[in-house]
Design an enzyme around this catalytic site. Sequence first.
Site, PDB file in Angstrom:
ATOM      1  N   CYS A  11      44.122  90.122  47.514  1.00 25.99           N
ATOM      2  CA  CYS A  11      43.462  91.204  46.777  1.00 25.99           C
ATOM      3  C   CYS A  11      42.000  91.340  47.223  1.00 25.99           C
ATOM      4  O   CYS A  11      41.489  90.532  47.992  1.00 25.99           O
ATOM      5  CB  CYS A  11      43.523  90.933  45.277  1.00 25.99           C
ATOM      6  SG  CYS A  11      42.558  89.502  44.759  1.00 25.99           S
ATOM      7  N   CYS A  14      39.890  88.263  46.569  1.00 25.60           N
ATOM      8  CA  CYS A  14      40.186  87.185  47.505  1.00 25.60           C
ATOM      9  C   CYS A  14      39.485  87.435  48.844  1.00 25.60           C
ATOM     10  O   CYS A  14      38.918  86.520  49.436  1.00 25.60           O
ATOM     11  CB  CYS A  14      41.691  87.065  47.733  1.00 25.60           C
ATOM     12  SG  CYS A  14      42.619  86.735  46.219  1.00 25.60           S
TER      13      CYS A  14
END
Length: 81
Positions: A11, A14
């Site tokens: 994501c 991240c």
Amino acid sequence: MTKIEVLGTGCAKCKRLFANAEQAVKDLKITADVVKVEDLAEIVGRGVMLPPALFINGEVRAEGRIPDVNEIKEMLNGVKP
């Protein structure tokens, strides 16, 4: 060598944590292996319930939040390779 792992499913958070970790390594001019761990089974197997997570040399240093570059540099300053 220091091993830095960013655990998350890929994501935006991240990716930002991964970029922060890479920048911290670059700023400190240290040799470190910075890797992404996106395999859900491995993430859960390590006990991470709230990604992203930052592991340094196998030890969880942050979970569920994105430490900024300076905080990661502080974490790395006390790490022995």
